[in-house]
Design a protein around this motif. Structure first.
Motif, PDB file in Angstrom:
ATOM      1  N   SER A 191       0.831  -1.192   0.000  1.00  5.53           N
ATOM      2  CA  SER A 191       0.000   0.000   0.000  1.00  5.53           C
ATOM      3  C   SER A 191       0.874   1.254   0.000  1.00  5.53           C
ATOM      4  O   SER A 191       1.858   1.328   0.741  1.00  5.53           O
ATOM      5  N   GLY A 192       0.548   2.190  -0.844  1.00  2.76           N
ATOM      6  CA  GLY A 192       1.242   3.478  -0.859  1.00  2.76           C
ATOM      7  C   GLY A 192       2.452   3.534  -1.775  1.00  2.76           C
ATOM      8  O   GLY A 192       3.123   4.560  -1.864  1.00  2.76           O
ATOM      9  N   GLY A 249       2.585   3.473  -5.015  1.00  7.47           N
ATOM     10  CA  GLY A 249       2.396   4.291  -6.222  1.00  7.47           C
ATOM     11  C   GLY A 249       1.625   3.593  -7.331  1.00  7.47           C
ATOM     12  O   GLY A 249       1.542   4.106  -8.450  1.00  7.47           O
ATOM     13  N   THR A 294      -1.705   2.992  -7.756  1.00  5.69           N
ATOM     14  CA  THR A 294      -2.897   3.704  -8.227  1.00  5.69           C
ATOM     15  C   THR A 294      -2.492   4.928  -9.048  1.00  5.69           C
ATOM     16  O   THR A 294      -3.124   5.245 -10.068  1.00  5.69           O
ATOM     17  N   THR A 295      -1.432   5.593  -8.621  1.00  3.24           N
ATOM     18  CA  THR A 295      -0.941   6.746  -9.379  1.00  3.24           C
ATOM     19  C   THR A 295      -0.601   6.313 -10.805  1.00  3.24           C
ATOM     20  O   THR A 295      -0.983   6.974 -11.785  1.00  3.24           O
ATOM     21  N   GLN A 329     -11.066   0.934  -7.069  1.00  8.08           N
ATOM     22  CA  GLN A 329     -11.082   0.269  -5.756  1.00  8.08           C
ATOM     23  C   GLN A 329     -12.486   0.268  -5.160  1.00  8.08           C
ATOM     24  O   GLN A 329     -12.893  -0.664  -4.504  1.00  8.08           O
ATOM     25  N   GLU A 376      -7.329  -3.060  -7.322  1.00  5.79           N
ATOM     26  CA  GLU A 376      -7.796  -3.784  -6.133  1.00  5.79           C
ATOM     27  C   GLU A 376      -9.319  -3.898  -6.076  1.00  5.79           C
ATOM     28  O   GLU A 376      -9.947  -3.466  -5.111  1.00  5.79           O
TER      29      GLU A 376
END
Ligand SMILES: Nc1ncnc2c1ncn2[C@@H]1O[C@H](COP(=O)(O)OP(=O)(O)OP(=O)(O)O)[C@@H](O)[C@H]1O
Length: 242
Positions: free
Chosen positions: A37-38, A40, A42-43, A72, A148
């Protein structure tokens, strides 16, 4: 259509989320982008979808109108019925009859045809996510981006949805880019796996799963082999894609 990402960069203020990323996703395969998670992911998907501008670099193969995106969260319009939610995204040049047929075909695929006149708040979380999947399929993009989409769903439902997607994809032979941090989802769905760390988004491992989807039994010896590849952090174990 294949997707080619070259020298891609993206920062949010002083956080460099994507730093000179190069990646080629071949046509007609399921590509899993696996990472915490975090980091990158989704970016990156948002840049591929054209929802976010990169600072520099190039993306080929993701032209406007060619992308179906499963987010998501379901992102359904609460004031519209299931059927209307799907009709809303369809290409405007479809006749009413063609649009209706598409809606019915894909609602049937996710077993929700009987709920076409229901409103989202009359459906469970899993049903809403199935509507979102039917909506993305109805749009008929050449490339399907999935961020996701099974988050928070129970195992049986997740398994059903993965089967729907694999069946659908096998018939259409589209390029599917699937973002997840779930080991089982990756092993069940992927043809090609890319393991990321980040930010900034960095590929630490990549490999191909050479097993038909209907032969993928979690905890079998062959799946354990891929599971080890997926969870290895050591560069020594990088297995190049052929
Ligand atoms: N619009 C934004 N403005 C500022 N920072 C952002 C923005 N979008 C994302 N970030 C930051 O960029 C980093 C990567 O976020 P991103 O959502 O791409 O990660 P992710 O791998 O998809 O995570 P998750 O699996 O939790 O969705 C995070 O540190 C996040 O806080």
């Amino acid at each position: 259509m294949a997707v080619k990402i070259s020298r891609l960069n993206k920062s949010f203020s002083d956080l460099k989320v994507i730093d000179n990323l190069n990646l080629e996703l071949s046509y007609g395969n399921i590509h899993c982008l696996f990472g915490p998670s975090g980091c990158g992911k989704t970016t990156l998907l948002n840049i591929l979808a054209g929802l976010l501008d990169a600072d520099s670099g190039q993306v080929e193969g993701c032209e406007k109108g060619k992308i179906s995106y499963i987010f998501q969260e379901d992102r359904l319009l609460p004031w519209s019925t299931v059927k209307e939610n799907i009709m809303f995204v369809l290409k405007s040049d479809y006749t009413k009859e063609k649009a209706q047929n598409l809606v019915e075909k894909y609602l049937n695929l996710v077993n929700l045809l009987d709920f076409k006149d229901h409103y989202p708040d009359q459906l469970s979380g899993g049903m809403k996510q199935r509507v979102a999947i039917a909506r993305a399929f109805s749009y008929q993009g050449d490339i399907i981006l999935m961020d996701e989409p099974f988050k928070g769903l129970d195992f049986d439902l997740k398994r059903d949805l993965m089967d729907y997607i694999i069946n659908y994809w096998q018939r259409k032979n589209q390029t599917l880019v699937f973002v997840t941090h779930d080991i089982e989802e990756t092993l069940y769905m992927a043809d090609y796996v890319y393991t990321f760390t980040g930010p900034s988004l960095n590929i630490i491992n990549q490999f191909k799963i050479d097993l038909a989807h209907n032969k993928r039994i979690i905890e079998s010896e062959s799946m354990n082999y891929y599971k080890n590849l997926l969870t290895k952090k050591d560069d020594m174990f990088i297995k190049e894609i052929d």
